[in-house]
Design a protein around this motif. Structure first.
Motif, short mmCIF file in Angstrom:
data_model
loop_
_atom_site.label_atom_id
_atom_site.label_comp_id
_atom_site.label_asym_id
_atom_site.label_seq_id
_atom_site.Cartn_x
_atom_site.Cartn_y
_atom_site.Cartn_z
N THR A 164 -1.88 -9.71 12.75
CA THR A 164 -1.24 -8.96 12.25
C THR A 164 -0.05 -8.81 11.70
OG1 THR A 164 -1.20 -6.39 12.06
CG2 THR A 164 0.26 -7.75 13.83
N GLY A 165 0.97 -9.82 12.38
CA GLY A 165 1.99 -10.38 11.43
C GLY A 165 2.49 -9.15 11.52
N SER A 166 3.02 -8.71 10.41
CA SER A 166 4.14 -7.33 10.07
C SER A 166 2.99 -6.45 9.82
CB SER A 166 4.83 -7.34 8.46
OG SER A 166 3.96 -6.75 7.25
N GLY A 167 2.20 -6.62 11.08
CA GLY A 167 1.17 -5.32 10.96
C GLY A 167 0.63 -4.47 9.54
N ASN A 214 7.41 -1.38 13.06
CA ASN A 214 6.87 -1.27 12.44
C ASN A 214 6.71 -0.02 12.21
OD1 ASN A 214 8.12 -3.22 9.76
ND2 ASN A 214 6.52 -4.08 9.83
N ALA A 215 5.29 -0.15 13.20
CA ALA A 215 4.95 1.41 13.56
C ALA A 215 5.91 2.36 14.34
CB ALA A 215 4.27 0.84 14.50
N LYS A 216 6.92 1.85 14.79
CA LYS A 216 7.69 3.22 15.08
C LYS A 216 8.34 3.65 14.11
CE LYS A 216 12.12 4.11 17.33
NZ LYS A 216 12.67 3.32 18.93
N TYR A 253 0.87 -1.27 0.31
CA TYR A 253 -0.02 0.15 -0.25
C TYR A 253 0.85 1.28 -0.10
CZ TYR A 253 -5.20 1.43 0.78
OH TYR A 253 -6.12 1.54 -0.21
N SER A 254 2.21 0.92 -1.06
CA SER A 254 2.76 1.91 -0.50
C SER A 254 3.91 2.81 0.15
CB SER A 254 1.78 3.81 -1.39
OG SER A 254 1.98 3.43 -2.79
N LEU A 255 3.49 1.68 1.57
CA LEU A 255 5.17 1.48 2.58
C LEU A 255 5.39 0.79 2.41
CD1 LEU A 255 1.87 2.54 4.97
CD2 LEU A 255 2.73 3.90 4.38
N ASP A 256 6.70 1.10 3.05
CA ASP A 256 7.62 0.40 3.18
C ASP A 256 7.56 -0.75 4.62
OD1 ASP A 256 8.63 0.22 0.88
OD2 ASP A 256 9.73 2.22 1.21
N VAL A 266 -3.39 -8.34 16.34
CA VAL A 266 -3.08 -9.12 17.82
C VAL A 266 -2.33 -10.09 17.24
CG1 VAL A 266 -4.78 -8.90 19.19
CG2 VAL A 266 -4.98 -10.02 17.34
N ASP A 267 -1.52 -10.55 17.95
CA ASP A 267 -0.59 -11.61 17.07
C ASP A 267 0.04 -12.93 17.86
OD1 ASP A 267 0.64 -12.27 13.89
OD2 ASP A 267 1.70 -13.68 15.18
N ALA A 268 -0.44 -13.51 17.44
CA ALA A 268 0.04 -14.80 19.07
C ALA A 268 1.81 -15.03 18.76
CB ALA A 268 -0.59 -16.62 18.23
N SER A 269 1.85 -14.78 17.44
CA SER A 269 3.95 -14.58 17.78
C SER A 269 4.51 -13.29 18.41
CB SER A 269 4.62 -15.10 16.21
OG SER A 269 6.08 -15.07 16.46
N ASN A 270 4.73 -14.03 19.59
CA ASN A 270 6.52 -12.59 20.11
C ASN A 270 6.81 -12.07 19.20
OD1 ASN A 270 5.29 -13.01 22.46
ND2 ASN A 270 6.91 -14.57 23.34
N ASP A 271 7.78 -12.89 17.84
CA ASP A 271 8.48 -12.87 17.02
C ASP A 271 7.32 -11.38 16.41
OD1 ASP A 271 10.71 -13.96 18.43
OD2 ASP A 271 10.34 -15.20 16.94
N ALA A 272 6.22 -11.89 15.88
CA ALA A 272 5.62 -11.00 15.11
C ALA A 272 5.26 -9.58 15.56
CB ALA A 272 4.30 -12.22 14.49
#
Length: 276
Positions: free
Chosen positions: A117-120, A151-153, A76-79, A138-144
């Motif tokens: 959410t995965g990568s968000g 990515n939010a930051k 969506y035009s975002l990295d 939300v995601d069940a994976s701590n790494d995700a």
């Protein structure tokens, strides 16, 4: 290793990985855009750059996804930062964002939930384009969760709360105006899981190891308890799961049920309005 030019590096790698992948990897190595790469095709690579490029090209030749090799993927035009801990965002999932934004007026204080959410990519894109919305991912994976927060930051998105949760487990009593999800929906026996990029992506983000419908069943059945009356649920699903999703939505009491095809004409997103 003798010094080679940009053009020579691309020509050598394209024999095994193709022109597009070669250029994308070289752009990553040299940290330059496609336009700059073309404009400076006679530039010589430093020895360490050439060596790094050869290593990446060899890994790509063995099947590793370009997104994991470069550590990023545009959506969506975002990295977005990605790693083997999260699913690689795909163009067809942009339809889910399109439909979510259509149902989220820009001037409304909405509560929105993204499940798995995965990568968000989905949650952060919606939050970026709807700054007045309060988005939970939300995601069940701590790494995700860690990657999504990173990515939010990076994107400067502050109107999102990213937490670890197995679907609705940590959302007891919470209700939302819109719920979106791109859950694992590939059947465990699907041969595509052993082909292409899917071989390297986290299996828990792709399949339930069963018929591919268990996550969709869980989400659709539980969603009414977490939606405001008149709220909307939108889910991405497989090419042959639209009819089943419609039945699940009807059984859960949803009305105004929709099914939308992606750009390839494949039924991709289903959803409905909570009538309870």
């Amino acid at each position: 290793m003798r010094q080679i030019t940009v053009l020579e590096a691309v020509h050598q790698a394209r024999r095994t990985i193709g022109d597009i992948d070669a250029r994308m990897l070289l752009q990553h190595v040299l940290d330059m855009s496609h336009a700059v790469l073309i404009a400076h095709s006679d530039r010589e690579l430093l020895p360490e750059q050439a060596q790094y490029f050869v290593q990446l090209a060899q890994r790509r030749a063995h099947g590793e996804p370009v997104a994991y090799l470069t550590g990023k993927r545009e959506f969506y035009s975002l990295d977005f930062k990605v790693s083997p801990a999260v699913l690689i965002p795909r163009p067809e999932t942009e339809l889910l964002v399109d439909l979510a934004l259509e149902r989220s007026p820009v001037d409304c204080l909405l509560k929105i939930l993204d499940l798995g959410t995965g990568s968000g990519a989905i949650a952060l894109t919606i939050a970026k384009y709807r700054p007045l919305a309060s988005v939970t991912a939300v995601d069940a994976s701590n790494d995700a969760v860690a990657i999504a927060k990173s990515n939010a930051k990076q994107l400067g998105v502050s109107n999102v709360n990213i937490i670890r949760s197995n679907w609705f487990d940590r959302l007891v009593g919470e209700r939302f105006d819109l719920i979106v999800s791109n859950p694992p929906y590939v059947a465990g026996a699907d041969p595509h899981l052993a082909q292409g990029d899917l071989r390297f992506e986290p299996s828990m983000a792709l399949t339930d190891s069963g018929d591919g419908l268990s996550c969709l069943r869980t989400i659709i059945a539980a969603a009414p308890a977490h939606l405001e009356t008149g709220g909307t649920l939108l889910v991405e699903h497989g090419y042959d799961q639209a009819q089943t999703c419609r039945l699940l939505l009807e059984e859960a009491g949803f009305g105004a049920i929709i099914c939308r095809p992606d750009l390839a004409g494949i039924a991709r997103i289903s959803g409905g309005i909570c009538m309870i």
